[in-house]
Scaffold this motif. Structure first.
Motif, PDB file in Angstrom:
ATOM      1  N   ILE A   1     -12.602  -8.054  -5.065  1.00  0.00           N
ATOM      2  CA  ILE A   1     -12.770  -6.688  -4.562  1.00  0.00           C
ATOM      3  C   ILE A   1     -13.966  -6.045  -5.278  1.00  0.00           C
TER       4      ILE A   1
ATOM      5  N   CYS B   1      -8.264  -5.935   5.727  1.00  0.00           N
ATOM      6  CA  CYS B   1      -8.777  -4.591   5.397  1.00  0.00           C
ATOM      7  C   CYS B   1      -9.858  -4.525   4.305  1.00  0.00           C
TER       8      CYS B   1
ATOM      9  N   LEU C   1     -14.034  -2.729   3.813  1.00  0.00           N
ATOM     10  CA  LEU C   1     -14.145  -1.548   2.952  1.00  0.00           C
ATOM     11  C   LEU C   1     -15.119  -1.772   1.798  1.00  0.00           C
ATOM     12  N   ILE C   2     -15.221  -3.023   1.339  1.00  0.00           N
ATOM     13  CA  ILE C   2     -16.100  -3.270   0.188  1.00  0.00           C
ATOM     14  C   ILE C   2     -17.499  -3.664   0.640  1.00  0.00           C
TER      15      ILE C   2
ATOM     16  N   ALA D   1     -10.628   5.704   5.623  1.00  0.00           N
ATOM     17  CA  ALA D   1     -11.618   5.087   4.739  1.00  0.00           C
ATOM     18  C   ALA D   1     -12.670   6.112   4.322  1.00  0.00           C
TER      19      ALA D   1
ATOM     20  N   MET E   1      -5.645  -0.823   1.781  1.00  0.00           N
ATOM     21  CA  MET E   1      -6.671   0.171   2.073  1.00  0.00           C
ATOM     22  C   MET E   1      -6.743   1.301   1.040  1.00  0.00           C
TER      23      MET E   1
ATOM     24  N   VAL F   1      -8.177   0.070  -2.241  1.00  0.00           N
ATOM     25  CA  VAL F   1      -9.624  -0.184  -2.298  1.00  0.00           C
ATOM     26  C   VAL F   1     -10.393   1.135  -2.363  1.00  0.00           C
ATOM     27  N   ILE F   2      -9.942   2.125  -1.599  1.00  0.00           N
ATOM     28  CA  ILE F   2     -10.709   3.380  -1.585  1.00  0.00           C
ATOM     29  C   ILE F   2     -10.301   4.307  -2.729  1.00  0.00           C
TER      30      ILE F   2
END
Lengths: 480, 489
Positions: A126, A157, A161-162, B103, B134, B137-138
């Motif tokens: 990640i 997902c 996002l990364i 996001a 999700m 990660v954010i």
């Protein structure tokens, strides 16, 4: 226009009153969001009575999955001769491992890859990105599974996002390994349901697969592709045999028990026959536009719909095929009548409610009706308005239609309508069975099948009968 | 040429049967095993799931508790259907259905709306919030979000809403179990510690155990001892609810009141040390009374250890019925040992189960020949090694840490064993190897009622002996020559 079916006791007013009562439990904002998704069917208009393909309301307990589920579970996963990599953390691939029942021919790990391949992302992936890991694992997959004819990379997902660039890794590795590597940006947060995953997957087939192969053998006017059949419990094997029996050459199947190279050569067929319109209409339209291949929706559930469909298919071909269609119908009609004679007396007048994905809530109604049953409520997890338009004429007048219902709504509807059978998914199954309502899983055929074609109807009828009439239901209420 | 890959258009090909045969043999070879074990990046057929699954399991173990997934809706559907399939029971849980805009803006709006709706529709007594990828990660701030939810009135100010960060890219389902359990205990016991108060009860934590029979067995053993108890995260009613015409969204679980008071217990034992390290560390600091972390009581010795500990903690002797039960279990073992003695097993699973299987096999004189742990630490390995070293039947047995079921397949094909102990996912390898698979772990998707038969305690020993030995006897009956087919076995 087929005749409008009616059910005694069900009117527009009674259904609306039921809907209003159910909506009453919601906070104002959620009520406003949910209201347009529940309606009373109006078959005369042939139009949808609900809104659909909108975001799920948070916190209500929806049955929906995600775009990744639509890509891995539905479109890509069933292609048997490819390695499908669930790219990201371990869970998504693990949960979708063997849980859809898209059966496959071939030798597991040699020519068929119904397994779980994942990059098993860790914290460091990640933080630093997973592209390097992806490159290495593609090489490893190719080395360990040399007969795999391609690799799909299905993003979970975190990948989106990364900011990983799986497309460029796939492109480079495809060149180096000399096999198709398909990057599919199907992160679960995209869109509102599985449906976008189907669409994204169709687009990747369009961009990376179609027209990269040609059939070695000469073409024939009877070459067709079977689209939108995923071989649940062997459906493809039943449907394909039937299509071959009427004289057609099934050149490729999308995607149940599918082979990537045959899918890649589908631009050479003369007609695309599509069963699951929701998940595969996109590529049918692309092939129509780009290669002039017409497409035809059909329905292989139950003898009435099979007969109608075979004749409609026959109309697209010459007299040879049309004659065979009539011969095949004549051959199976007595077999089907024997099945109906056996089961209909036990099922006549029984009520069924349905909640499935994007096709079966309308396509299976005819099969229940062949057995004398009637559908008192139907709805989809992820259908669009064109699906609901197609549903309107199939359902009786004023019956309740529910789009992406919450478990609360579904339970309340069932409580009020008292169906004799509910056909839905694993998450719903045990809820209703605890209530003493017979149930069949209509995604997985409840570990049975096939249900498609003449062969399938016999299994379907037996399964519906055993669910509805099992003596176990009589034991639910204790005598004390 | 239309394709985007820039590859040439080629004919559709078929592999020659000899080529297929070559590869079919090759994947069973030592050469293949070497390449397979050299994998650096690709994981094939892993035997573990992700954290939120364990978080959902433990949430179901509390009265009136609605598991709440903060993240994409598909995640919740996956956890729910996994539990549905294993238990053949409902698994009600909600998600706040985060999508692309989450996001950009974060997941607070979804969380708030979700909490409000779930509270109104499903009337829970507690909502246990845990995260999927999700929001992790954010970087969503759950503490702030939930505080804000209370202030906004999405949930009442005093409504218990434990929450845990359960990133799927770290650890496995057992770590999610730990994180969620810790938060639930912290939330419910906050301000409940009363100096000098002792409930006189034992708090028992089963660990990340998916066998409802085990939970019932713990309660039976404690009742036999006459020890008042609170079984924390008790899923036995939730996932083994009666079919009586009434569906209960919340069919069971540990009473919230009892959980709150557990901080004043006489003693607390965890029987899933690898599934509860953080929870237990916190309990040791905060819970009254004595604390013990013990292995899952699979096999005679580990069950003995639990009973001795119970006797010690509560100043009792082991009650006669349990002593008799031990005798019956040992009787079952001695009667049947000839069917298992010297047999080689491949075993895999979560660390707590795995230690139990190995211990039990060694007690039977069987050999846990390939021991595979999908995700585990040096500590697990050391403990497994300790078990092997303490028995002559552990000689020549090998431990494979952080390996998957495709590695296991190579082991089975190059260095065969007689049977596998694992879960449903091992069935493909078992079929290829032509050996039976004993489905003792999680999940079991393809057999009925397995979760109702305890593995722990003396009763668990009898169940395992029965299943394993009878299977070996079945195989003998099915495969022997006619002249060796006989009445007795």
């Amino acid at each position: 226009m087929s005749e409008i079916k009616k059910i005694p006791g069900i009117s527009k007013e009674s259904t609306q009153a039921l809907i209003d009562e159910v909506l009453d439990a919601y906070p104002a904002k959620a009520r406003k969001k949910r209201a347009p998704h529940l309606g009373a069917n109006d078959p005369a208009t042939g139009k949808s009575c609900v809104q659909s393909n909108k975001k799920t309301v948070p916190g209500v307990m929806s049955a929906r999955g995600c775009a990744y589920a639509g890509a891995k579970g539905v479109v890509w996963g069933p292609i048997r001769d490819m390695v499908h990599v669930s790219h990201g953390p371990v869970g998504c691939g693990w949960y979708s491992w063997g849980t859809r029942r898209n059966l496959m021919s071939g030798i597991n790990g040699v020519t068929q890859f119904g397994m779980q391949f994942t990059s098993d992302f860790q914290e460091k992936d990640i933080v630093y990105g997973g592209d390097k890991k992806l490159k290495v694992l593609l090489q490893e997959a190719h080395e360990l599974f040399p007969l795999a004819k391609g690799i799909s990379v299905l993003s979970e997902c975190p990948v989106g996002l990364i900011g990983d660039d799986i497309n460029s890794v796939a492109k480079q590795s495809a060149k180096e390994l000399d096999i198709p590597i398909i990057p599919c940006n199907c992160e679960g947060f995209r869109g509102v349901s599985q449906s976008l995953g189907h669409h994204i997957s169709n687009d990747t087939i369009r961009d990376y697969i179609i027209e990269t192969r040609e059939f070695a053998e000469p073409q024939s006017p009877y070459d067709i592709a079977l689209i939108g059949d995923y071989n649940i419990g062997g459906d493809v094997w039943s449907a394909k045999a039937l299509l071959e029996e009427i004289g057609l050459n099934v050149k490729s199947v999308w995607t149940g028990d599918g082979e990537i190279e045959k899918i890649a050569a589908t631009h050479q067929v003369k007609l695309n026959l599509i069963h699951c319109y929701r998940s595969m209409n996109y590529m049918c339209k692309v092939m129509e536009e780009k290669y002039g291949i017409p497409w035809l929706e059909f329905n292989f559930f139950g003898p009435t719909k099979i007969r109608e469909s075979l004749r409609a298919i026959g109309q697209r071909f010459d007299a040879t095929i049309q004659e065979k269609v009539e011969q095949v119908i004549a051959k199976y009609e007595p077999v089907m009548q024997a099945i109906i004679d056996e089961y209909k007396p036990r099922l006549d007048g029984k009520k069924v409610m349905l909640l499935v994905g994007g096709l079966r809530p309308r396509h299976t109604i005819g099969a229940y009706e062949d057995l004398g049953m009637e559908c008192v409520g139907s709805g989809y997890e992820f259908a669009h308005s064109d699906d609901y338009d197609r549903t309107a004429p199939e359902m009786p007048e004023a019956t309740v239609v529910y789009d992406d219902p919450s478990e609360y709504e579904f339970e309340k509807f069932a409580h009020a309508l008292k169906p004799d059978l509910i056909g839905s998914g694993i998450k719903e199954k045990y809820v209703f069975q605890k209530m003493g309502i017979p149930f069949r899983q209509m995604h997985s055929w409840d570990y049975s099948g096939p249900y498609h074609g003449y062969q399938g109807f016999e299994v379907f009828a037996r399964d519906v009968d055993m669910a509805v009439n099992s003596p176990t239901w009589k034991l639910v209420k204790a005598p004390f | 040429m239309a394709n985007a890959l820039g590859l040439d258009v080629k004919p559709v090909t078929e592999y020659a049967p000899e080529e297929v045969e070559r590869v079919r043999n090759w994947i069973n070879s030592a050469d293949y095993k070497e390449k397979n074990f050299a994998r650096q990046a690709l994981v094939i057929n892993p035997a573990h799931a992700c954290q939120p699954l364990g978080a959902q399991l433990v949430a179901h173990g509390f009265e009136g508790t609605l598991p709440f997934v903060h993240g994409s809706q598909g995640c919740a559907s996956y956890y729910r259907s996994t539990l549905n399939r294993h238990f053949r029971e409902p698994a009600p849980a909600v998600s706040d259905a985060m999508t692309e805009d989450g996001a950009v803006f974060g997941g607070q709006a979804n969380l708030h709306e979700g909490l409000e709706n779930a509270y109104a529709l499903y009337k829970p007594k507690m909502m246990a919030v845990f995260t999927s990828c999700m929001p992790e990660v954010i970087g969503d701030d759950l503490t702030a979000f939930i505080n804000n939810a209370r202030q906004k009135g999405c949930i009442p100010a005093d409504f218990p809403t434990p929450y845990a960060n359960t990133p799927s890219f770290n650890g496995t389902h057992i770590h999610g179990y730990d994180a969620m359990l810790l938060s639930i205990l912290q939330t419910l016991t906050e301000g409940k510690k009363i100096e000098g108060r002792c409930t006189g009860k034992l708090n028992l934590i089963a660990g990340c155990d998916f066998n409802t029979g085990d939970y019932r067995e713990y309660k039976r053993i404690l009742d036999a001892f006459g020890i008042a108890h609170t079984l924390l995260a008790d899923i036995s009613e939730t996932f083994d609810a009666p079919c009586d015409g009434n569906y209960q969204v919340y069919a069971g679980g540990t009473k919230l009141e009892d959980t709150a008071d557990s901080i004043n217990g006489k003693a607390t034992i965890t029987l899933g040390p690898y599934a509860t390290p953080k929870t237990f560390a916190w309990i040791r600091e905060n819970f009254a009374g004595e604390h013990a972390s013990m292995p899952m009581p699979i096999g005679i010795e580990k069950t003995d250890a639990l009973l001795l500990k119970l006797a010690e903690l509560f100043g009792k002797t082991v009650p006669a019925p349990l002593k008799a039960e031990r005798g019956r279990a040992v009787d079952a073992m001695t009667d049947a040992q000839q069917y298992m003695h010297g047999k080689k097993f491949a075993v895999y699973g979560d660390p707590d189960y795995l230690l139990g299987y190995v211990s039990f096999l060694l007690e039977m004189g069987a050999r846990p020949y390939h021991i595979l742990c999908s995700r585990g630490t040096k500590k697990v390995e050391k403990e497994l090694r300790g078990l092997l070293d303490a028995s002559s039947y552990g000689k020549g047995c090998t431990i494979y840490m952080n390996k998957d079921l495709w590695h296991l397949r190579s082991l089975l094909m190059t260095d065969p064993v007689d049977a596998i102990i694992g879960d449903t996912h091992g069935k493909f390898a078992a079929r290829d190897a032509g050996i039976p698979l004993f489905r003792f772990g999680f999940p079991v998707f393809d057999r009925v009622n397995k979760h109702r038969y305890p593995l722990i305690g003396y009763q668990g020993v009898i169940n395992m002996v029965t299943e394993i030995c009878n299977k070996f006897i079945d195989i003998r009956d099915e495969t022997c020559e006619d002249r060796f087919f006989e009445m007795m076995r």
